[in-house]
Motif scaffolding. Structure first.
Motif, PDB file in Angstrom:
ATOM      1  N   GLY A   1      -9.909   6.084  -4.114  1.00 32.47           N
ATOM      2  CA  GLY A   1      -8.903   5.426  -3.278  1.00 32.47           C
ATOM      3  C   GLY A   1      -7.483   5.695  -3.705  1.00 32.47           C
ATOM      4  O   GLY A   1      -6.658   4.784  -3.779  1.00 32.47           O
ATOM      5  N   CYS A   2      -7.179   6.962  -3.967  1.00 32.50           N
ATOM      6  CA  CYS A   2      -5.808   7.392  -4.242  1.00 32.50           C
ATOM      7  C   CYS A   2      -5.562   8.644  -3.414  1.00 32.50           C
ATOM      8  O   CYS A   2      -6.193   9.664  -3.682  1.00 32.50           O
ATOM      9  CB  CYS A   2      -5.599   7.695  -5.718  1.00 32.50           C
ATOM     10  N   PRO A   3      -4.664   8.558  -2.405  1.00 33.16           N
ATOM     11  CA  PRO A   3      -4.015   7.375  -1.860  1.00 33.16           C
ATOM     12  C   PRO A   3      -5.045   6.349  -1.357  1.00 33.16           C
ATOM     13  O   PRO A   3      -6.222   6.689  -1.182  1.00 33.16           O
ATOM     14  CB  PRO A   3      -3.199   7.946  -0.688  1.00 33.16           C
ATOM     15  N   HIS A   4      -4.581   5.150  -1.099  1.00 32.69           N
ATOM     16  CA  HIS A   4      -5.485   4.079  -0.698  1.00 32.69           C
ATOM     17  C   HIS A   4      -6.478   4.549   0.368  1.00 32.69           C
ATOM     18  O   HIS A   4      -6.101   5.185   1.360  1.00 32.69           O
ATOM     19  CB  HIS A   4      -4.680   2.893  -0.165  1.00 32.69           C
ATOM     20  N   ALA A   5      -7.739   4.194   0.140  1.00 36.36           N
ATOM     21  CA  ALA A   5      -8.823   4.648   1.013  1.00 36.36           C
ATOM     22  C   ALA A   5      -8.695   4.073   2.412  1.00 36.36           C
ATOM     23  O   ALA A   5      -8.228   2.937   2.589  1.00 36.36           O
ATOM     24  CB  ALA A   5     -10.151   4.227   0.411  1.00 36.36           C
TER      25      ALA A   5
ATOM     26  N   ALA B   1      -6.804  14.217  -6.760  1.00 33.95           N
ATOM     27  CA  ALA B   1      -6.018  15.121  -7.615  1.00 33.95           C
ATOM     28  C   ALA B   1      -4.794  14.396  -8.168  1.00 33.95           C
ATOM     29  O   ALA B   1      -4.371  14.649  -9.305  1.00 33.95           O
ATOM     30  CB  ALA B   1      -5.586  16.348  -6.807  1.00 33.95           C
ATOM     31  N   LYS B   2      -4.233  13.486  -7.384  1.00 31.98           N
ATOM     32  CA  LYS B   2      -3.021  12.790  -7.830  1.00 31.98           C
ATOM     33  C   LYS B   2      -3.332  11.841  -8.987  1.00 31.98           C
ATOM     34  O   LYS B   2      -2.625  11.791  -9.981  1.00 31.98           O
ATOM     35  CB  LYS B   2      -2.382  12.025  -6.659  1.00 31.98           C
ATOM     36  N   GLN B   3      -4.406  11.078  -8.850  1.00 32.00           N
ATOM     37  CA  GLN B   3      -4.701  10.108  -9.894  1.00 32.00           C
ATOM     38  C   GLN B   3      -5.079  10.810 -11.205  1.00 32.00           C
ATOM     39  O   GLN B   3      -4.667  10.384 -12.278  1.00 32.00           O
ATOM     40  CB  GLN B   3      -5.831   9.172  -9.436  1.00 32.00           C
ATOM     41  N   VAL B   4      -5.810  11.918 -11.109  1.00 30.95           N
ATOM     42  CA  VAL B   4      -6.195  12.608 -12.351  1.00 30.95           C
ATOM     43  C   VAL B   4      -5.003  13.366 -12.937  1.00 30.95           C
ATOM     44  O   VAL B   4      -4.965  13.660 -14.131  1.00 30.95           O
ATOM     45  CB  VAL B   4      -7.416  13.537 -12.109  1.00 30.95           C
TER      46      VAL B   4
ATOM     47  N   MET C   1       9.870   5.769   0.387  1.00 32.19           N
ATOM     48  CA  MET C   1       9.478   6.243  -0.931  1.00 32.19           C
ATOM     49  C   MET C   1       8.015   6.711  -0.829  1.00 32.19           C
ATOM     50  O   MET C   1       7.413   6.612   0.220  1.00 32.19           O
ATOM     51  CB  MET C   1       9.518   5.091  -1.948  1.00 32.19           C
ATOM     52  N   GLU C   2       7.484   7.152  -1.939  1.00 35.48           N
ATOM     53  CA  GLU C   2       6.048   7.419  -2.142  1.00 35.48           C
ATOM     54  C   GLU C   2       5.700   8.863  -1.820  1.00 35.48           C
ATOM     55  O   GLU C   2       5.728   9.292  -0.674  1.00 35.48           O
ATOM     56  CB  GLU C   2       5.173   6.478  -1.319  1.00 35.48           C
ATOM     57  N   SER C   3       5.294   9.535  -2.879  1.00 32.45           N
ATOM     58  CA  SER C   3       5.133  10.979  -2.795  1.00 32.45           C
ATOM     59  C   SER C   3       3.996  11.418  -1.878  1.00 32.45           C
ATOM     60  O   SER C   3       4.016  12.532  -1.371  1.00 32.45           O
ATOM     61  CB  SER C   3       4.927  11.560  -4.203  1.00 32.45           C
TER      62      SER C   3
ATOM     63  N   THR D   1       0.847  -1.186   0.000  1.00 29.89           N
ATOM     64  CA  THR D   1       0.000   0.000   0.000  1.00 29.89           C
ATOM     65  C   THR D   1       0.885   1.240   0.000  1.00 29.89           C
ATOM     66  O   THR D   1       2.022   1.201   0.497  1.00 29.89           O
ATOM     67  CB  THR D   1      -0.940   0.036   1.221  1.00 29.89           C
ATOM     68  N   CYS D   2       0.345   2.316  -0.545  1.00 26.90           N
ATOM     69  CA  CYS D   2       1.043   3.604  -0.484  1.00 26.90           C
ATOM     70  C   CYS D   2       0.758   4.301   0.838  1.00 26.90           C
ATOM     71  O   CYS D   2       1.254   5.414   1.067  1.00 26.90           O
ATOM     72  CB  CYS D   2       0.614   4.478  -1.658  1.00 26.90           C
ATOM     73  N   THR D   3      -0.031   3.669   1.698  1.00 21.42           N
ATOM     74  CA  THR D   3      -0.369   4.273   2.996  1.00 21.42           C
ATOM     75  C   THR D   3       0.002   3.311   4.131  1.00 21.42           C
ATOM     76  O   THR D   3      -0.878   2.872   4.882  1.00 21.42           O
ATOM     77  CB  THR D   3      -1.878   4.611   3.060  1.00 21.42           C
TER      78      THR D   3
ATOM     79  N   THR E   1      -2.581  -2.320  -5.166  1.00 23.15           N
ATOM     80  CA  THR E   1      -2.071  -1.611  -6.331  1.00 23.15           C
ATOM     81  C   THR E   1      -2.952  -0.407  -6.626  1.00 23.15           C
ATOM     82  O   THR E   1      -3.840  -0.061  -5.839  1.00 23.15           O
ATOM     83  CB  THR E   1      -2.034  -2.573  -7.541  1.00 23.15           C
ATOM     84  N   CYS E   2      -2.704   0.280  -7.742  1.00 20.53           N
ATOM     85  CA  CYS E   2      -3.590   1.320  -8.245  1.00 20.53           C
ATOM     86  C   CYS E   2      -3.348   1.443  -9.745  1.00 20.53           C
ATOM     87  O   CYS E   2      -2.318   0.978 -10.253  1.00 20.53           O
ATOM     88  CB  CYS E   2      -3.355   2.660  -7.536  1.00 20.53           C
ATOM     89  N   PRO E   3      -4.264   2.072 -10.478  1.00 25.65           N
ATOM     90  CA  PRO E   3      -4.100   2.149 -11.934  1.00 25.65           C
ATOM     91  C   PRO E   3      -2.813   2.863 -12.366  1.00 25.65           C
ATOM     92  O   PRO E   3      -2.169   2.440 -13.335  1.00 25.65           O
ATOM     93  CB  PRO E   3      -5.348   2.918 -12.384  1.00 25.65           C
TER      94      PRO E   3
HETATM   95 FE1  F3S Z   1      -1.160   5.583  -3.993  1.00 27.41          FE
HETATM   96 FE2  F3S Z   1      -1.324   5.070  -6.566  1.00 27.41          FE
HETATM   97 FE3  F3S Z   1      -2.320   7.258  -5.612  1.00 27.41          FE
HETATM   98  S1  F3S Z   1       0.472   4.828  -5.282  1.00 27.41           S
HETATM   99  S2  F3S Z   1      -1.060   7.796  -3.864  1.00 27.41           S
HETATM  100  S3  F3S Z   1      -3.030   5.169  -5.121  1.00 27.41           S
HETATM  101  S4  F3S Z   1      -1.168   7.086  -7.527  1.00 27.41           S
END
Ligand code: F3S
Length: 446
Positions: free
Chosen positions: A334-338, A413-416, A172-174, A153-155, A393-395
């Protein structure tokens, strides 16, 4: 997770000799022994990598770390390059920059895998082949065998890895980096695959950037003319800040009312998409500065920025600018993961309803939280409506969208920001409710 026992200041007293590269990094005797191969060739390669990296950063030493997030999964894209699926060979080449197949020793620091390329339950929905799925599984099993927790997960801070204030980390991970630097007061730069792998094997990272107190003071003052309250408001505000600040450290003043950690999760993702803001201060909310003056170290800000209604509208317009129409065939939440509240809210919005035929609805969450959501009945509710709760994962990271998807809607905002250029789809950006509505109608009406 433990705080390193040796404070960075204690290193001043140690005998230090120049790095092998003749650069700025000085090693302790223990580190020199690691570099000389006392703990095996993989640790030596990792130490060599860290010294070269530290020299470039201008670090004069390394700092102990016991919290590393970032080891990478390898899949077909990597194995094609080296013409091998051997995880040891792939790790040696891509993670610690060695052309040789090294004897990889177990992780010295507590380490976890960040987000990966596939959902271990729903990989077929992603369009992956059985062979690719198996290869990714082998890569995960390899990382686990050397002591890496497969959080995927990114979270990580939502599923058990919550660093302490002042703890030196290598993450890592912005979106995660501003979260742990700002909300938790931990210390990390935005690391990469190679530096986190080297940190994992050595328990060290260059003592540079945001590890140093002097680099953690605010340089810019940010205020707002308009209320920033909802998750959507925070995403827009963050994207605007990143646009204007790039890699500066802001202090945000004048925020009224309680601030929701979910909103700040979205805020951090946004501010580090349009810019590279790895740390911000919000007195009364974030961990370090309690006042604006403290954040600025008593100095005047280099610049003061004010967020206005026109700024808000400009960000929303920009983040919808790839869309040439209003038909929606894919909705991504769910970006970052919900977190669990977000999954529950989506279940509430979908309860008793039906997602329109031809629209794919995916909400992404850490797999550990998906299990909680399943036991709480929310996964069932979402799936009865025709959606899917995805994990791991994520798209944008996995580089996939539903087959034939042309225009998607998201509350991130990050995913778009990333998905249109990566996958060639158009994007709509709005609130979670607007996205769920688009899933039910197939139209963007926000
Ligand atoms: Fe996580 Fe993917 Fe967004 S890594 S922050 S769900 S672009």
């Amino acid at each position: 997770m433990t705080t390193p026992t040796l404070a960075p200041e204690a290193f001043d007293a140690l005998d230090r000799r120049p790095s092998a590269t003749g650069g700025s990094v000085r090693l302790t005797d223990e580190e020199r022994a690691m570099a000389d191969g006392a703990q095996g060739d993989a640790v030596a390669a990792a130490m060599d990598l860290l010294v070269r990296y530290g020299d470039i950063l201008g670090a004069d030493r390394l700092v102990p770390t016991d919290n590393v997030c970032g080891a990478s999964i390898y899949g077909p894209r990597h194995s094609r390059v080296l013409d091998t699926t051997d995880p040891v060979r792939l790790f040696s080449e891509f993670s610690i920059d060695s052309p040789d197949r090294l004897d990889i020793t177990p992780a010295r620091a507590h380490s976890c895998q960040l987000i990966g390329p596939r959902d271990h339950l729903n990989w077929e929905l992603q369009g992956l082949s059985a062979a690719t799925n198996e290869e990714i599984t082998r890569s995960e099993e390899y990382l686990a065998s050397i002591g890496v927790s497969i959080l995927n997960t990114c979270t990580p801070y939502q599923v058990g890895n919550v660093p302490m204030r002042g703890e030196h980390c290598a993450w890592m991970e912005s979106s995660a980096v501003p979260y742990i630097n700002s909300l938790l007061g931990a210390r990390t730069n935005t690391e990469g695959r190679e530096s986190t792998a080297a940190a994992m094997l050595t328990g060290r990272i260059p003592y540079a950037g945001l590890h140093l107190t002097e680099n953690r003071y605010a340089t810019h003052l940010v205020t707002t003319d308009i209320p920033v309250e909802t998750m959507f408001d925070w995403s827009v505000f963050g994207y605007w800040m990143g646009w204007h600040l790039r890699d500066q450290v802001p202090v945000v003043d004048g925020i009224r009312g309680p601030v929701d950690p979910i909103a700040l999760k979205q805020f951090g993702a946004a501010v580090n998409s349009s810019g590279d803001v790895e740390l911000y201060h919000m007195p009364g909310v974030t961990a370090e500065a309690q006042t604006v003056e403290q954040a600025l170290r008593g100095r005047a800000p280099e610049a003061a920025l004010r967020f206005t209604r026109a700024d808000f509208d400009a960000v929303v317009e920009h983040l919808n600018s790839t869309a040439t129409g209003d038909d929606i065939d894919f909705v991504m939440i769910g970006c970052p993961h919900a977190n669990l509240d977000q999954v529950r809210e989506v279940a509430r919005l979908l309860d008793g309803k039906r997602i329109k035929d031809g629209v794919t609805f995916w909400i992404f969450t850490p797999s550990a939280l998906r299990e909680v959501a399943r036991r709480s009945g929310w996964v069932d509710t979402i799936e009865r409506a025709g959606g899917k709760v995805m994990a791991d994962t994520c798209p944008a990271i996995g580089q996939f969208v539903p087959r034939g998807a042309r225009r998607f809607a998201t509350d991130s905002a990050k995913q778009v920001h990333y998905l249109p250029p990566i996958m060639g789809v158009e994007g709509r950006f709005g609130s979670t409710a607007a996205c769920v509505d688009a899933a039910l109608t197939g139209r963007w009406a926000a």
